[in-house]
Enzyme design. Structure first.
Site, PDB file in Angstrom:
ATOM      1  N   ASP A 533       0.848  -1.192   0.000  1.00  7.68           N
ATOM      2  CA  ASP A 533       0.000   0.000   0.000  1.00  7.68           C
ATOM      3  C   ASP A 533       0.881   1.239   0.000  1.00  7.68           C
ATOM      4  O   ASP A 533       2.086   1.177   0.241  1.00  7.68           O
ATOM      5  CB  ASP A 533      -0.949  -0.017   1.206  1.00  7.68           C
ATOM      6  CG  ASP A 533      -0.201  -0.133   2.523  1.00  7.68           C
ATOM      7  OD1 ASP A 533       0.565   0.792   2.851  1.00  7.68           O
ATOM      8  OD2 ASP A 533      -0.364  -1.154   3.223  1.00  7.68           O
ATOM      9  N   GLU A 613      22.269 -21.319 -18.797  1.00  8.54           N
ATOM     10  CA  GLU A 613      21.393 -20.473 -17.972  1.00  8.54           C
ATOM     11  C   GLU A 613      22.191 -19.306 -17.387  1.00  8.54           C
ATOM     12  O   GLU A 613      21.704 -18.181 -17.306  1.00  8.54           O
ATOM     13  CB  GLU A 613      20.758 -21.297 -16.843  1.00  8.54           C
ATOM     14  CG  GLU A 613      19.619 -22.177 -17.336  1.00  8.54           C
ATOM     15  CD  GLU A 613      19.025 -23.051 -16.245  1.00  8.54           C
ATOM     16  OE1 GLU A 613      17.803 -23.209 -16.230  1.00  8.54           O
ATOM     17  OE2 GLU A 613      19.791 -23.576 -15.405  1.00  8.54           O
TER      18      GLU A 613
END
Ligand code: DGJ
Length: 726
Positions: A533, A613
């Site tokens: 928030d 990777e």
């Protein structure tokens, strides 16, 4: 720009694209006359309709005039019990037990700059802000209100806050105090909310408003995984690029209520603020209460514009970012790689594999302190566990720094484990009610942060750790909802203050930490996104978006989050496959593209990756660093909807429109898939863009006709288009 018509008591707030207006009428009732696309102004009270409505009473001043009713007039801040039967903004109770609030306007102030709120987070900024304060009073109770309005024109942002003061000689109980009331003289609107649960936060829900009240709320003590204190009202047809929409957010991290009411007149009221559930604040004579700030953006042109305005305002005028003007580091966190099973060698091993790939910050997650070998013990004892980390941080941090990385660590200040020295010494410091067994959450209890001595102790021990080594980053976690909300430090008639006092306590410690360690980047976290928030963002520039690190689930979570919150606020990491939460295997390329729609980092042991990777990771990190400004601070466009479309796509465009980055992720693949094009947004129609250093495409073609998407071969494939104007 704020325009005052003193004679007619009309207050008009203009932003770049919107206008907001109120008027104190002949009875000094503050009416809301307009909010929407920018217009010239004038007295818009002519829009208000008056009619005699059955069962809508008339205040005494109206005399015989049955067309004047608080129940039908659009109110700026609704009263209680005196004739408006829609949602009340405020409720207070003097000793006689009456619960009536009749608010009349007594004056106003106009100021340059932005107001601030004591002990509460709020938007900030200099002279480009203007502040209007409107004074209201209930003259019987002698309770006065100040309604604050901050105007940030360039972001179409209007902030609101409310201060209540008891001027009487006896105490008054404040039982409800919304931060925002917004009456619409229209009814054709949808209510959009962002809902979910732990590991599935902020999924968008949209429904037309029905007669009655529809609401989302939190009663968990945090803003919660389940509903977000950000909501939208929009006209039925509104979409990304079309239609009026109104975003409203609360700059607050505790219990909230966002309620939309469709009334008998088929128009709408929106209310946003602290949840009245278990809220009761005693206002002693002369004392006041400040409700948290709410912020509004209206976009006449759909959700995209609304989001971009919120993103700008949050980035520039809400977040206190120690990395302002600089790039935040790419991090690696050990949580999913080790959970509690680590020692110094293991951690250094993870950092050693990460450093050569360009990763710059190592974050030691949960498990480094006290007797924290599982999630059943140790919380509250903030001193390094030297069995795991011999020599403490003094030994570990230099080893990380020797690899060329900075160091960060995890804390969970609001909690205590029963199996901890802190709990054994102070069992009464945990929230619990007399003569009742308490509930555990993740086997832990919540500390009573309303008490200063509790906060002082916890902060004191954390401060010692932070000062003991070179610490660049802190992850502030919080892993349960509040129950047994009772404090031995408050009398029985003030227990209704505890939920809010807890939040004020959290803000107090965050503020102290910010003041004492201004260079530390704090990442908020609440079991992922349980406290995502604007209140937390004021202190913590980024927040871990979700404990769900599955790249495909993250598409929906980050999509929902993006309606209000900027990319630079969304904590997002690449994690190992099969994913710990879903078991899904998503290619490394795609995991990188999705994490780059947030703050970008890794959360895995790179010692277990293949050389290919590693090469991919190296490329991802270099790409992210090269395009950091564009990715983190560019204007954000949602191009596809993960809930409706077979792929998700988004785009960042530099403010000068010379550069753009489009990211696309396909969902599961099907045979004989249809041909697809994707129409880009926000480009300069006259510019020629080179795409990924190869073909050149005109901006107008890319926006009007689109770009033909290649067929994905396989599930969960991704692609990025980097556009540079020639
Ligand atoms: C919940 C957080 O969201 C995770 O990232 C991790 O930090 C754990 N807590 C640690 O207990």
């Amino acid at each position: 720009m704020i325009v005052l018509d003193q004679e007619n008591k009309v207050f008009t707030l203009h932003t770049q694209n919107t206008t907001y207006q109120m008027k104190a009428d002949h009875n000094r009732v503050l009416l809301h006359t307009y909010y929407g696309p920018r217009i010239r102004g004038g007295d818009l009270s002519r829009l208000i309709q008056y009619a005699d409505r059955g069962f809508s009473p008339n205040p005494s001043e109206a005399g015989d005039n049955r067309t004047y009713s608080l129940d039908t007039l659009p109110q700026e801040y609704s009263s209680c019990g005196v004739g408006d039967f829609r949602l009340p903004s405020i409720e207070f109770e003097p000793e006689d037990g009456s619960r009536l609030a009749d608010l009349r306007c007594t004056g106003y102030e106009l100021k340059k700059g932005k107001y601030s709120l004591p002990g509460l987070p709020a938007f900030f900024g200099g002279e480009e802000w203007e502040t209007l304060v409107i004074h209201l009073i209930d003259s019987t109770c002698k309770v006065s209100l100040k309604l604050y309005y901050g105007v940030l024109e360039r972001c179409d942002l209007i902030t609101r806050a409310v201060q209540v003061v008891n001027h009487g000689s006896r105490p008054v109980q404040l039982r409800r105090c919304a931060s925002l009331c917004l009456d619409f003289q229209r009814g054709d609107m949808d209510f959009i909310t962002f809902n979910g649960c732990h590991a599935q936060e902020r999924n968008l829900d949209r429904a037309p408003l029905r007669q009655g009240v529809q609401s989302v709320e939190s009663v968990r003590g945090t803003s919660s995984h389940h509903h977000n204190p950000f909501v939208i009202l929009c006209e039925h047809g509104a979409d990304e690029d079309y239609g009026a929409c109104y975003g409203a957010m609360l700059v607050y991290s505790g219990n909230f209520l966002a309620a939309a009411e469709r009334t008998q007149l088929e128009n709408n009221r929106l209310l946003l603020g602290i949840n009245p559930y278990h809220f009761c604040w005693t206002l002693a004579p002369g004392a006041g209460f400040t409700a948290p700030e709410a912020a509004l953006v209206c976009s006449p042109q759909g959700f995209g514009q609304m989001s971009r305005q919120f993103h700008r305002a949050i980035r520039e005028n809400l977040i206190h970012d120690p990395c302002r003007g600089k790039r935040r580091p790419v991090l690696i966190n050990n949580w999913e790689a080790t959970e509690f099973r680590f020692d110094a060698d293991k951690l250094v091993g993870i950092a050693r594999a990460a450093a050569p790939l360009g990763i710059e910050l190592f974050v030691m997650d949960d498990g480094w302190f006290g007797c924290r070998d599982s999630d059943r013990s140790g919380l509250g004892d903030w001193s390094v566990n030297e069995e795991k980390l011999p020599g403490g941080l003094g030994a570990l941090v230099p080893k990380i720094e020797n690899l060329g990385m900075s160091f960060g660590l995890w804390i969970e200040p609001e909690m205590v484990s029963e199996d901890s020295a802190l709990y054994r010494a102070h069992p009464d410091w945990a929230l619990q009610a007399p003569n009742r067994p308490f509930a555990r959450g993740r086997s832990q209890l919540v500390l009573d942060f309303s008490r200063k001595e509790v906060r002082d102790h916890v902060y004191g021990s954390i401060k010692q750790v932070l000062a003991s080594a070179d610490i660049a980053y802190v992850k502030w976690d919080m892993n349960r909802s509040l129950t047994d909300v009772w404090s031995s430090a408050l009398p029985a008639d003030r227990q209704g203050e505890l939920f809010h006092r807890f939040v004020l306590g959290v803000y107090d410690i965050l503020e102290r930490m910010r003041r004492d360690f201004p260079h530390i980047l704090i990442e908020g976290c609440c079991g992922g996104g349980g406290r995502f928030d604007a209140g937390m963002l004021y202190y913590t520039p980024q927040i871990w978006c979700s404990d769900n690190t599955d790249a495909i689930d993250r598409l929906a979570i980050q999509y929902g989050t993006s309606f209000c919150y900027p990319v630079s606020a969304m904590g997002a990491h690449v994690s190992a496959v099969p994913n710990q939460q879903t078991g899904r295997c998503v290619p490394m390329e795609t995991r990188g593209v999705v994490a780059m729609a947030g703050t970008f980092g890794y959360e895995m042991d790179l010692n277990h990756t293949t050389p290919e990777e590693k090469e991919t990771i190296k490329r991802q990190v270099a790409f992210f660093k090269e395009h950091y400004e564009l990715i983190q601070r560019g204007d954000y466009y949602r191009l596809a909807d993960p809930f409706r479309d077979p792929f998700t796509a988004w785009e960042q465009v530099s403010p000068d429109r010379r550069e753009a980055l489009v990211s696309l992720v396909s969902h599961s693949n099907h045979a004989a898939a249809p041909f697809r094009t994707i129409r880009l947004k926000g480009l300069d129609p006259d510019a020629q863009y080179r795409v990924n250093g190869e073909e050149v495409w005109p901006g107008d073609v890319l926006m009007a006709a689109g770009w033909p998407m290649p067929m994905p071969a396989g599930d969960y494939r991704s692609m990025q288009l980097y556009l540079r104007a020639e």
